[in-house]
Design an enzyme around this catalytic site. Structure first.
Site, PDB file in Angstrom:
ATOM      1  N   ASP A  16       0.830  -1.207   0.000  1.00 33.20           N
ATOM      2  CA  ASP A  16       0.000   0.000   0.000  1.00 33.20           C
ATOM      3  C   ASP A  16       0.871   1.265   0.000  1.00 33.20           C
ATOM      4  O   ASP A  16       1.975   1.260   0.545  1.00 33.20           O
ATOM      5  CB  ASP A  16      -0.908  -0.026   1.246  1.00 33.20           C
ATOM      6  CG  ASP A  16      -2.083   0.924   1.115  1.00 33.20           C
ATOM      7  OD1 ASP A  16      -2.305   1.478   0.019  1.00 33.20           O
ATOM      8  OD2 ASP A  16      -2.798   1.107   2.121  1.00 33.20           O
ATOM      9  N   HIS A  33       3.256   3.037  -8.963  1.00 34.91           N
ATOM     10  CA  HIS A  33       3.086   1.602  -9.264  1.00 34.91           C
ATOM     11  C   HIS A  33       4.351   1.049  -9.937  1.00 34.91           C
ATOM     12  O   HIS A  33       4.764  -0.073  -9.656  1.00 34.91           O
ATOM     13  CB  HIS A  33       1.865   1.382 -10.164  1.00 34.91           C
ATOM     14  CG  HIS A  33       0.561   1.784  -9.519  1.00 34.91           C
ATOM     15  ND1 HIS A  33       0.245   1.471  -8.224  1.00 34.91           N
ATOM     16  CD2 HIS A  33      -0.509   2.484  -9.995  1.00 34.91           C
ATOM     17  CE1 HIS A  33      -0.964   1.953  -7.923  1.00 34.91           C
ATOM     18  NE2 HIS A  33      -1.436   2.571  -8.986  1.00 34.91           N
ATOM     19  N   LEU A 127      11.136 -20.748  -3.777  1.00 31.33           N
ATOM     20  CA  LEU A 127      10.140 -19.826  -3.209  1.00 31.33           C
ATOM     21  C   LEU A 127       8.864 -19.904  -4.043  1.00 31.33           C
ATOM     22  O   LEU A 127       8.933 -19.935  -5.269  1.00 31.33           O
ATOM     23  CB  LEU A 127      10.693 -18.385  -3.261  1.00 31.33           C
ATOM     24  CG  LEU A 127       9.731 -17.262  -2.871  1.00 31.33           C
ATOM     25  CD1 LEU A 127       9.482 -17.248  -1.355  1.00 31.33           C
ATOM     26  CD2 LEU A 127      10.283 -15.884  -3.284  1.00 31.33           C
TER      27      LEU A 127
HETATM   28  C1  FPP Z   1      -1.669   0.111  -3.560  1.00 32.84           C
HETATM   29  O1  FPP Z   1      -1.237   1.445  -3.593  1.00 32.84           O
HETATM   30  C2  FPP Z   1      -1.120  -0.647  -4.669  1.00 32.84           C
HETATM   31  C3  FPP Z   1      -1.844  -1.220  -5.695  1.00 32.84           C
HETATM   32  C4  FPP Z   1      -3.308  -1.128  -5.791  1.00 32.84           C
HETATM   33  C5  FPP Z   1      -1.197  -1.924  -6.794  1.00 32.84           C
HETATM   34  C6  FPP Z   1       0.008  -2.704  -6.359  1.00 32.84           C
HETATM   35  C7  FPP Z   1       0.690  -3.209  -7.551  1.00 32.84           C
HETATM   36  C8  FPP Z   1       2.012  -3.143  -7.760  1.00 32.84           C
HETATM   37  C9  FPP Z   1       2.989  -2.620  -6.805  1.00 32.84           C
HETATM   38  C10 FPP Z   1       2.543  -3.717  -8.985  1.00 32.84           C
HETATM   39  C11 FPP Z   1       2.738  -5.169  -8.702  1.00 32.84           C
HETATM   40  C12 FPP Z   1       3.197  -5.856  -9.881  1.00 32.84           C
HETATM   41  C13 FPP Z   1       3.348  -7.191  -9.947  1.00 32.84           C
HETATM   42  C14 FPP Z   1       3.879  -7.770 -11.187  1.00 32.84           C
HETATM   43  C15 FPP Z   1       2.982  -8.086  -8.816  1.00 32.84           C
HETATM   44  P1  FPP Z   1      -2.331   2.576  -3.756  1.00 32.84           P
HETATM   45  O2  FPP Z   1      -2.465   2.893  -5.189  1.00 32.84           O
HETATM   46  O3  FPP Z   1      -3.597   2.139  -3.084  1.00 32.84           O
HETATM   47  O4  FPP Z   1      -1.672   3.761  -2.963  1.00 32.84           O
HETATM   48  P2  FPP Z   1      -2.426   4.892  -2.133  1.00 32.84           P
HETATM   49  O5  FPP Z   1      -3.151   4.207  -1.007  1.00 32.84           O
HETATM   50  O6  FPP Z   1      -1.307   5.731  -1.658  1.00 32.84           O
HETATM   51  O7  FPP Z   1      -3.330   5.585  -3.084  1.00 32.84           O
END
Ligand code: FPP
Length: 236
Positions: A16, A33, A127
């Site tokens: 997050d 992201h 893993l």
């Molecule tokens: C939450 O941050 C994150 C997500 C909804 C997406 C997470 C995905 C990635 C990190 C890419 C992963 C890739 C692979 C290949 C597994 P948010 O957008 O909710 O952040 P905020 O709460 O600050 O708005």
């Protein structure tokens, strides 16, 4: 009961804070992201190096479909691109990838990439990387209840045969041990529909670090926090 297993077998992470990280730096949410994918890469390495056997990442929740279409599409694009780019390294590192979640709402292209990564990494022994995509715990439990009810209705099992074990075996995580340690970055202290059944005895940790800043060093620090905890499983 002293916890003598200092390294958790299964670490699960709610990644997050990508959006807030980006905003704080005057960047677009998407850039958060992208940096988040680097954190994924780093945590896989750290998990493997420390002898963690299962790493589950909450990559796309059922609720994430409610984000603007532009962000959903960008996330799907990023998953596909990352999956293609990372597969050779994952194979080389002995990482097996499995997906949990619904499969019926992704485009054919996304589905075929997800299946491809599962197929190509199937022999990984070091893993297991569990990617929760279009995952929601309540949906998972509801699906399991329906599957068991269907078996009862068909006379395949009796109501008395339903046990904690048979419920566990009807979840997406059937062959995956319960998480020992759940981390949620960014300081939010909620499970947000993530592994609700499986989290029964998990230790929880809520560092304030945003996901894009959660690298190998932060993963190692989290394992130190886990090692300092004493797990009693309801006993004295
Ligand atoms: C939450 O941050 C994150 C997500 C909804 C997406 C997470 C995905 C990635 C990190 C890419 C992963 C890739 C692979 C290949 C597994 P948010 O957008 O909710 O952040 P905020 O709460 O600050 O708005």
């Amino acid at each position: 009961m002293e916890n003598i297993e200092r390294i958790p077998t299964h670490v699960a992470i709610i990644m997050d804070g990508n959006g807030r990280w980006a905003k704080a730096l005057g960047k677009e949410r998407y850039e958060g992201h992208i940096e988040g994918v680097d954190s994924v890469r780093e945590c896989i390495k750290a998990a493997r190096r420390n002898g963690v056997k299962y790493l589950t990442l909450y990559a796309f929740s059922t609720e994430n479909w409610g984000r603007p279409a532009e962000e959903v599409n960008a996330l799907m694009e990023l998953f596909c691109k990352s999956v293609i780019a990372e597969t050779p390294q994952l194979v080389e590192q002995g990482v097996r990838v499995v997906m949990i979640g619904r499969r019926d709402r992704f485009s054919e292209r996304v589905c075929s990439h997800l299946e491809q990564i599962e197929r190509e990494t199937a022999d990984g022994k070091h893993l297991t990387l569990v990617l929760a995509f279009d995952y929601s715990s309540r949906d998972e439990i509801t699906t399991a209840v329906k599957a068991l009810a269907t078996k009862v209705a068909a006379g395949e099992i009796a109501v008395e045969d339903i046990s904690e074990q048979s419920v566990s075996q009807s979840l997406y995580t059937a062959d995956i041990p319960d998480p020992d340690f759940i981390i949620r970055t960014s300081g939010e202290c909620r499970l947000s529909n993530f592994l609700l059944w499986q989290a029964s005895y998990a230790e929880m940790y809520f560092p304030t670090t945003m996901w894009p800043d959660f690298k190998q060093e932060q993963f190692d620090q989290a394992l130190e926090v886990y090692a300092s905890r004493e797990r009693r499983y309801g006993k004295l």
